[in-house]
Structure formats: structure tokens, C-alpha cells
Design an enzyme around this catalytic site. Structure first.
Site, PDB file in Angstrom:
ATOM      1  N   ASP A  49       0.751  -1.267   0.012  1.00 55.43           N
ATOM      2  CA  ASP A  49       0.217  -0.067  -0.137  1.00 55.43           C
ATOM      3  C   ASP A  49       0.882   1.254   0.006  1.00 55.43           C
ATOM      4  O   ASP A  49       0.538   2.417  -0.085  1.00 55.43           O
ATOM      5  CB  ASP A  49      -1.119  -0.053   1.106  1.00 55.43           C
ATOM      6  CG  ASP A  49      -0.164   0.073   2.457  1.00 55.43           C
ATOM      7  OD1 ASP A  49       0.819  -0.245   2.738  1.00 55.43           O
ATOM      8  OD2 ASP A  49      -1.324   0.219   3.512  1.00 55.43           O
ATOM      9  N   SER A  50       2.234   1.133   0.120  1.00 58.85           N
ATOM     10  CA  SER A  50       3.121   2.158   0.000  1.00 58.85           C
ATOM     11  C   SER A  50       3.010   2.702  -1.445  1.00 58.85           C
ATOM     12  O   SER A  50       3.502   3.660  -1.858  1.00 58.85           O
ATOM     13  CB  SER A  50       4.624   1.617   0.168  1.00 58.85           C
ATOM     14  OG  SER A  50       4.909   0.485  -0.530  1.00 58.85           O
ATOM     15  N   ASP A  88      -0.861  -6.496  -0.500  1.00 60.40           N
ATOM     16  CA  ASP A  88      -1.233  -5.817   0.707  1.00 60.40           C
ATOM     17  C   ASP A  88      -2.789  -5.251   0.994  1.00 60.40           C
ATOM     18  O   ASP A  88      -3.236  -4.696   0.181  1.00 60.40           O
ATOM     19  CB  ASP A  88      -0.277  -4.488   0.612  1.00 60.40           C
ATOM     20  CG  ASP A  88       0.364  -4.091   1.943  1.00 60.40           C
ATOM     21  OD1 ASP A  88       0.143  -4.782   3.044  1.00 60.40           O
ATOM     22  OD2 ASP A  88       1.039  -2.929   2.023  1.00 60.40           O
ATOM     23  N   LYS A 117      -0.957  -9.881   3.030  1.00 64.80           N
ATOM     24  CA  LYS A 117      -0.427  -9.016   4.240  1.00 64.80           C
ATOM     25  C   LYS A 117      -1.386  -8.154   4.808  1.00 64.80           C
ATOM     26  O   LYS A 117      -1.897  -7.284   4.046  1.00 64.80           O
ATOM     27  CB  LYS A 117       0.900  -8.467   3.855  1.00 64.80           C
ATOM     28  CG  LYS A 117       1.585  -7.874   5.049  1.00 64.80           C
ATOM     29  CD  LYS A 117       2.842  -7.166   4.693  1.00 64.80           C
ATOM     30  CE  LYS A 117       2.988  -5.633   4.044  1.00 64.80           C
ATOM     31  NZ  LYS A 117       2.441  -4.587   4.895  1.00 64.80           N
ATOM     32  N   GLU A 119      -1.795  -5.535   8.415  1.00 64.65           N
ATOM     33  CA  GLU A 119      -0.900  -4.883   9.501  1.00 64.65           C
ATOM     34  C   GLU A 119      -1.771  -5.152  10.927  1.00 64.65           C
ATOM     35  O   GLU A 119      -3.090  -4.992  10.921  1.00 64.65           O
ATOM     36  CB  GLU A 119      -1.009  -3.387   9.402  1.00 64.65           C
ATOM     37  CG  GLU A 119      -0.048  -3.044   8.369  1.00 64.65           C
ATOM     38  CD  GLU A 119      -0.039  -1.479   7.954  1.00 64.65           C
ATOM     39  OE1 GLU A 119      -0.283  -0.844   8.882  1.00 64.65           O
ATOM     40  OE2 GLU A 119       0.669  -1.391   7.011  1.00 64.65           O
ATOM     41  N   GLU A 186       8.456  -3.866  11.423  1.00 58.62           N
ATOM     42  CA  GLU A 186       8.939  -2.510  10.738  1.00 58.62           C
ATOM     43  C   GLU A 186       9.349  -1.579  11.966  1.00 58.62           C
ATOM     44  O   GLU A 186       8.615  -1.443  12.916  1.00 58.62           O
ATOM     45  CB  GLU A 186       7.794  -2.032   9.852  1.00 58.62           C
ATOM     46  CG  GLU A 186       8.084  -0.555   9.383  1.00 58.62           C
ATOM     47  CD  GLU A 186       7.375  -0.317   8.338  1.00 58.62           C
ATOM     48  OE1 GLU A 186       6.469  -0.751   7.924  1.00 58.62           O
ATOM     49  OE2 GLU A 186       7.428   0.951   7.913  1.00 58.62           O
TER      50      GLU A 186
HETATM   51  O1  KIV Z   1       3.461  -1.104   2.014  1.00 55.70           O
HETATM   52  C1  KIV Z   1       4.830  -1.407   1.882  1.00 55.70           C
HETATM   53  O2  KIV Z   1       5.541  -1.234   1.206  1.00 55.70           O
HETATM   54  C2  KIV Z   1       5.083  -2.143   3.082  1.00 55.70           C
HETATM   55  C3  KIV Z   1       6.607  -2.299   3.853  1.00 55.70           C
HETATM   56  C4  KIV Z   1       6.964  -1.101   4.163  1.00 55.70           C
HETATM   57  C5  KIV Z   1       6.665  -3.735   4.295  1.00 55.70           C
HETATM   58  O3  KIV Z   1       4.110  -2.716   3.941  1.00 55.70           O
END
Ligand code: KIV
Length: 279
Positions: A49-50, A88, A117, A119, A186
Site C-alpha cells: 500500500d506504499s 497488501d 499481508k 497490519e 517494521e
Molecule cells: O507497503 C509497503 O511497502 C510495506 C512495507 C513497508 C513492508 O508494507
């Protein structure tokens, strides 16, 4: 599933304390990025999600939804990388109910992800358990969780007190007992990254969590020098692709303005006689 692809069962077993090679994870958000990461030999492509900060220009990751993540996951999948594709789950795609979390995880799988993934610690166990019951592998994400930026009051290193580090260890054990095949840690002190890695039987993938983790992840744009501003302390920039790209485009602009682009060799030529007919 194509021959030789990295799978969840092979990753789940990879612990450095057993002599295994550290896991390499890099983000990618589109087809060329996925090709580059796969050709470079990474194990996992995280469609993170970055994308919100790295590609779409937002200040945080709270501005992307499941449709945006599915769009980028599908673009990555079209590269047919050898890496495991990890989708993500964005903010609010697993917070409302376990059913909603399963539906949204399935959207990423149908877009081309092989696992998802998400959080958070113990509060996310119902969502994690429901997704795993639906046969979708889950990677957890603990420590500095960027989707909690408002609650944390900024992007701050986590686990800096004995209580906070203890809570992280407890969450890590709970997530691995729930069936997560790995998790990202992280933004924690290196000793905390090491203690969590030692405490669980599944691999930990660190980002700003020290050298003891079972793998490391970086954001594509940070690693290649395509980011905006000064990167965080934990980033190692391996190339200045931003500068190379700016110089290349400036050279193109100069050639256009000076009339040296396109050359004769870069132009199509008509059959004999057409030029005369048009004169
Ligand atoms: O979205 C992302 O890039 C991440 C990494 C920082 C692990 O979750």
C-alpha cells in the site's frame, strides 16, 4: 502455478537459525517494476500500500482502497514473476468484519496475488483467522504499522520500552499461532527485531528492524533513488535512477530543440516516387 515459482510452504520454513538464506522482498506496483524485481532474483514481490506514497503522491497509505490495490496487483501479475506475489490489504479492508476481510483478501487473490499481508497485532486475529480458514495465506505486519499513523502521532520507532517490546513479542507469538506464514517487523530497535525473530518459528522480514531478521524488505523507489526527499535511516539506496532518468530526458529535450532528433535512421522512408508525388 508456473514451474519453479516461490511458494508459501517453502518460505514458511526459511529461518536463518536453521542455516537458511535470508528472504529478499521488494515492492513493485506495475509490470515493468515486477519484471525488474523478478529478474533480480527477489523471493517476494510486495504490492504494497506504499503505492500511495511511492507512486500516487499521497503523504500516507490511508488513501488507497481495495480496488486500487487490486489494479496494481493485476499489473504485477501480468509480468508472471517467479517471485511470490504478496497483495497488501489496505486500511479499512479488514477492520469492519472477518467476512469483509475474507472478501477483500479474495479480491487480491483473484487479481493475481498468492498471499496477502495485513497490519496489526491481537486486534486483527479474527480477520487473520477467517482469511486463513478461506485457504488464503497471510503475512502479518508488526511494529511501526503505517496504517496506524494517526494513532501513533507520526511514523515513530515502536517497541522502545520493555512493556512495548513485550507486547510486540506477545503479538508475534499470537500471529504465528494463528497461522501467519511470516511477518514483517517494521521500525523497531534491532534487539527487539532479534528477540521476535528468536521467539517464533516462522520467518520475520525486517524493515528498519535490524540485521537479525530472517529477511529484509525495501520499497522499490527508495532502493533505486526514485523517492522524494531524504529517505529514512534504514534505507540503503543502491542506485540513483532518478538522476539517470532526469539526465536522459534532458538529453532528449536538447536533441528535440536542436533538431538532431529524430535522425534519418529513426525515420520511416516511403517507396520510391512518393516524395515527388507529394511535392
Ligand atoms: O507497503 C509497503 O511497502 C510495506 C512495507 C513497508 C513492508 O508494507
Amino acid at each position: 502455478m508456473s514451474e519453479g515459482r516461490i511458494t508459501v510452504p517453502t518460505l514458511r520454513a526459511r529461518k536463518r537459525r536453521n542455516g537458511d538464506t535470508p528472504i529478499v522482498m521488494v515492492t513493485a506496483y506495475d509490470e515493468p517494476g515486477a519484471r525488474i524485481v523478478s529478474d533480480a532474483g527477489a523471493d517476494i514481490i510486495l504490492v504494497g500500500d506504499s503505492v500511495a506514497n511511492a507512486v500516487l503522491g499521497y503523504e500516507d497509505t490511508l488513501h488507497v482502497d481495495i480496488q486500487v490495490m487490486a489494479h496494481h496487483t493485476a499489473a504485477v501479475a501480468r509480468a508472471k514473476p517467479r517471485c511470490l506475489i504478496l497483495g497488501d490489504m489496505p486500511w479499512m479492508s479488514y477492520h469492519l468484519s472477518p467476512d469483509d476481510a475474507v472478501r477483500n483478501a479474495a479480491t487480491l487473490i483473484r487479481a493475481g496475488a498468492h498471499a496477502v499481508k495485513l497490519e496489526g497485532g491481537r486486534a486483527r486475529l479474527p480477520a487473520i483467522e477467517a482469511i486463513i480458514r478461506a485457504e488464503i495465506p497471510v503475512m502479518g505486519h508488526l511494529g511501526l504499522t503505517p496504517q496506524s499513523v494517526l494513532a501513533m502521532g507520526g511514523f515513530r520507532v515502536q517497541g522502545k520500552t520493555a512493556d512495548a517490546a513485550g507486547a510486540l513479542l506477545d503479538a508475534a507469538k499470537a500471529l504465528s499461532a494463528a497461522g501467519c506464514f511470516a511477518f514483517v517487523i517494521e521500525g523497531v530497535p534491532d534487539v527487539v527485531g532479534a528477540a521476535v525473530t528468536e521467539a517464533v518459528d516462522v520467518p520475520t522480514i525486517g524493515i528498519g528492524a535490524g540485521a537479525a531478521c530472517d529477511g529484509q524488505v525495501l520499497v522499490f523507489h527508495d532502493l533505486l533513488g526514485l523517492g522524494k526527499g531524504t529517505p529514512p535511516k534504514f534505507v540503503r539506496q543502491y542506485a540513483d535512477v532518478g538522476r539517470i532518468a532526469t539526465e536522459a530526458i534532458a538529453a532528449f529535450a536538447e536533441d528535440v530543440r536542436s533538431g538532431t532528433f529524430p535522425s534519418d535512421a529513426e525515420s520511416y522512408h516511403a517507396p520510391a516516387g512518393l516524395g515527388d508525388a507529394l511535392a
